[in-house]
Design a protein around this motif. Structure first.
Motif, PDB file in Angstrom:
ATOM      1  N   MET A   1      22.515  14.954 -35.165  1.00  0.00           N
ATOM      2  CA  MET A   1      23.941  15.217 -35.376  1.00  0.00           C
ATOM      3  C   MET A   1      24.297  15.184 -36.859  1.00  0.00           C
ATOM      4  O   MET A   1      25.041  16.036 -37.358  1.00  0.00           O
ATOM      5  CB  MET A   1      24.780  14.181 -34.621  1.00  0.00           C
ATOM      6  CG  MET A   1      24.891  14.414 -33.129  1.00  0.00           C
ATOM      7  SD  MET A   1      25.881  15.884 -32.731  1.00  0.00           S
ATOM      8  CE  MET A   1      27.474  15.439 -33.403  1.00  0.00           C
TER       9      MET A   1
ATOM     10  N   LEU B   1      25.659  18.317 -39.413  1.00  0.00           N
ATOM     11  CA  LEU B   1      26.900  18.240 -40.189  1.00  0.00           C
ATOM     12  C   LEU B   1      26.688  18.508 -41.676  1.00  0.00           C
ATOM     13  O   LEU B   1      27.657  18.713 -42.413  1.00  0.00           O
ATOM     14  CB  LEU B   1      27.537  16.863 -40.015  1.00  0.00           C
ATOM     15  CG  LEU B   1      28.204  16.598 -38.657  1.00  0.00           C
ATOM     16  CD1 LEU B   1      28.366  15.103 -38.425  1.00  0.00           C
ATOM     17  CD2 LEU B   1      29.555  17.298 -38.578  1.00  0.00           C
TER      18      LEU B   1
ATOM     19  N   VAL C   1      27.182   8.969 -37.032  1.00  0.00           N
ATOM     20  CA  VAL C   1      27.834  10.271 -36.850  1.00  0.00           C
ATOM     21  C   VAL C   1      29.326  10.180 -37.139  1.00  0.00           C
ATOM     22  O   VAL C   1      29.887  11.017 -37.859  1.00  0.00           O
ATOM     23  CB  VAL C   1      27.586  10.805 -35.430  1.00  0.00           C
ATOM     24  CG1 VAL C   1      28.392  12.076 -35.193  1.00  0.00           C
ATOM     25  CG2 VAL C   1      26.114  11.078 -35.222  1.00  0.00           C
TER      26      VAL C   1
ATOM     27  N   ILE D   1      31.529  12.307 -39.869  1.00  0.00           N
ATOM     28  CA  ILE D   1      32.571  13.254 -39.484  1.00  0.00           C
ATOM     29  C   ILE D   1      33.914  12.933 -40.135  1.00  0.00           C
ATOM     30  O   ILE D   1      34.628  13.830 -40.594  1.00  0.00           O
ATOM     31  CB  ILE D   1      32.731  13.289 -37.949  1.00  0.00           C
ATOM     32  CG1 ILE D   1      31.500  13.933 -37.307  1.00  0.00           C
ATOM     33  CG2 ILE D   1      33.982  14.058 -37.548  1.00  0.00           C
ATOM     34  CD1 ILE D   1      31.546  13.961 -35.796  1.00  0.00           C
TER      35      ILE D   1
ATOM     36  N   GLY E   1      25.487  24.449 -38.053  1.00  0.00           N
ATOM     37  CA  GLY E   1      25.383  23.168 -37.356  1.00  0.00           C
ATOM     38  C   GLY E   1      25.283  23.338 -35.856  1.00  0.00           C
ATOM     39  O   GLY E   1      24.524  22.629 -35.184  1.00  0.00           O
TER      40      GLY E   1
ATOM     41  N   LEU F   1      22.345  21.982 -33.175  1.00  0.00           N
ATOM     42  CA  LEU F   1      22.640  21.165 -31.989  1.00  0.00           C
ATOM     43  C   LEU F   1      22.167  21.840 -30.705  1.00  0.00           C
ATOM     44  O   LEU F   1      21.651  21.171 -29.795  1.00  0.00           O
ATOM     45  CB  LEU F   1      24.149  20.900 -31.919  1.00  0.00           C
ATOM     46  CG  LEU F   1      24.748  20.038 -33.033  1.00  0.00           C
ATOM     47  CD1 LEU F   1      26.248  19.881 -32.831  1.00  0.00           C
ATOM     48  CD2 LEU F   1      24.082  18.676 -33.074  1.00  0.00           C
TER      49      LEU F   1
ATOM     50  N   PHE G   1      31.493  19.831 -32.921  1.00  0.00           N
ATOM     51  CA  PHE G   1      31.063  18.477 -33.266  1.00  0.00           C
ATOM     52  C   PHE G   1      31.795  17.356 -32.543  1.00  0.00           C
ATOM     53  O   PHE G   1      31.279  16.239 -32.483  1.00  0.00           O
ATOM     54  CB  PHE G   1      31.204  18.262 -34.777  1.00  0.00           C
ATOM     55  CG  PHE G   1      30.357  19.183 -35.599  1.00  0.00           C
ATOM     56  CD1 PHE G   1      28.978  19.110 -35.549  1.00  0.00           C
ATOM     57  CD2 PHE G   1      30.941  20.140 -36.421  1.00  0.00           C
ATOM     58  CE1 PHE G   1      28.187  19.964 -36.310  1.00  0.00           C
ATOM     59  CE2 PHE G   1      30.167  20.988 -37.182  1.00  0.00           C
ATOM     60  CZ  PHE G   1      28.785  20.906 -37.123  1.00  0.00           C
TER      61      PHE G   1
ATOM     62  N   ASP H   1      31.006  15.579 -27.799  1.00  0.00           N
ATOM     63  CA  ASP H   1      30.583  14.172 -27.812  1.00  0.00           C
ATOM     64  C   ASP H   1      30.130  13.763 -26.412  1.00  0.00           C
ATOM     65  O   ASP H   1      30.919  13.786 -25.463  1.00  0.00           O
ATOM     66  CB  ASP H   1      31.763  13.309 -28.257  1.00  0.00           C
ATOM     67  CG  ASP H   1      31.425  11.824 -28.280  1.00  0.00           C
ATOM     68  OD1 ASP H   1      30.265  11.463 -28.027  1.00  0.00           O
ATOM     69  OD2 ASP H   1      32.335  11.018 -28.548  1.00  0.00           O
TER      70      ASP H   1
END
Length: 391
Positions: A58, A62, A131, A135, A264, A268, A318, A322
């Motif tokens: 993660m 980012l 993470v 963020i 990104g 993922l 992002f 979750d």
């Protein structure tokens, strides 16, 4: 280093001289090396993908948004003050001066609370905040006061995470709670339609001072595309669709570049860390409401503009994905993602007081995610029961 850690490790085990610091020692050891604890008997789920690896993936995903955000912070500042003589490294240098302190505050405050909480409970320090700490600086303006950011981080970690039991037990996304705290507590800094383009009285690298009237300039307020939610407004502001895709527009640090966010997303999806169902359905929901509003004359912007404006894609990639706060069932992920995208665009178009709706949409759907899963499972059980009765 491995030998040194093994040598002092017994002192930090429970019952050792520094046993009360076991959680802290274990956190540092786990951060430096892969834990050597394995299952040797009994029935257990065995998988090489643990929480640490997921969090690292993660963070790596980012990085493109972070790097572009650093450059764009300096670039917007150079545009605001007409610094035509600035080169690439001048721009990057200024961006680092503004963004690095945000990360320092985010991690120092957040990790301090995590370590203290783990020590009090006697639990291990989880990697979840790696993470969240990455963020939070990306979803705030570059010029947000550091003390405000510290308060927001403390609020998000304590009341949004630790009171529920820590990593994996929280109901809402901690990073979004930090943004919500700033938005509702200090609306002048998080107005939703205007973001501060970072500026200081002195550029550290060259020692230049910028004058405005009789005083020194501290910041320049630059309107984001959400402040001009019409084609005429975007044209008047000189903002094109390509500008929004590239990300060369005012906005929160990491939310502006569609290209960086998609890089990104590829990481993922390729690693299987995030759900493609949530991402895809969120975009479909945003497009559906966007084109509905376009057809009804609510806006003269085609639906795809809603996807590239504001923090829609950043939130979709992002934060909506979750794994703790989103829906867990496969069908539930489709419903959850669609509603996130649809609600975000609905808030944008029908609530003039808050042009950016992604934060509220995700937090609201975090709240209803367990209910969505409940009804999906109940419907599945009902179908199976009917099949059994008719068999």
């Amino acid at each position: 280093m491995r030998k040194f850690i093994d040598k002092i490790k017994p002192a930090f085990e429970k019952g050792g001289k520094f046993g009360y610091l076991h959680s802290t020692f274990d956190a540092f050891e786990s951060f430096l090396y892969v834990p050597d604890t394995v299952t040797r008997k009994g029935s257990h789920v065995r998988d090489c993908v643990d929480l640490k690896r997921i969090m690292i993936v993660m963070v790596l995903a980012l990085v493109p948004a972070m790097l572009f955000g650093i450059w764009n912070t300096g670039y917007q500042h150079s545009l605001a003050f007409g610094l035509t003589d600035w080169g690439f490294w001048d721009i990057v240098g200024y961006g680092l001066v503004k963004v690095i302190p945000l990360y320092l505050v985010s991690y120092i405050v957040g990790l301090a609370i995590e370590f203290i909480s783990a020590q009090i409970r006697g639990h291990e320090v989880n990697e979840g905040y790696l993470v969240s700490g990455m963020i939070i600086p990306l979803i705030v303006p570059a010029d947000v006061p550091l003390w405000m950011l510290a308060l927001a981080v403390a609020f998000a970690v304590i009341l949004g995470k630790e009171v529920f039991g820590g990593t994996g037990m929280n109901i809402w996304n901690p990073a979004l709670l930090a943004r919500a705290f700033l938005f509702f507590s200090y609306p002048s800094m998080m107005s939703g339609d205007t973001i501060w383009t970072a500026g200081v009285t002195r550029y550290l690298a060259e020692g230049k001072a910028f004058a405005s009237g009789n005083g020194l300039v501290d910041a320049f307020s630059g309107a984001t595309p959400l402040a001009h939610p019409s084609q005429a407004g975007l044209d008047a502001a000189g903002t094109s669709l390509w500008d929004m895709v590239l990300g060369v527009i005012p906005g929160c640090v990491g939310e502006t570049s569609v290209i960086a966010i998609l890089l990104g997303a590829i990481i993922l999806l390729w690693t299987g860390v995030a759900s493609w169902k949530i991402m895809f359905s969120s975009v479909i929901g945003g497009l559906a409401i966007g084109y509905l509003g376009y057809a009804m004359g609510v806006t003269d912007l085609p639906g795809y503009y809603q996807i590239v404006m504001g923090g829609f894609l950043f939130g979709t990639v992002f934060m909506a994905t979750d794994p703790v706060t989103s829906a867990q069932t496969e069908t539930g992920k489709w419903i959850y993602g669609f509603l996130v995208g649809a609600l975000a665009v609905t808030v944008r178009m029908f609530n003039p007081g808050y042009p950016e709706g992604m934060m509220l949409a995700i937090l609201l759907m975090n709240t209803f995610a367990p209910l969505i899963d409940h009804y999906v499972i109940s419907a599945s059980l009902s179908r199976r029961t009917r099949k059994i009765k008719t068999a």
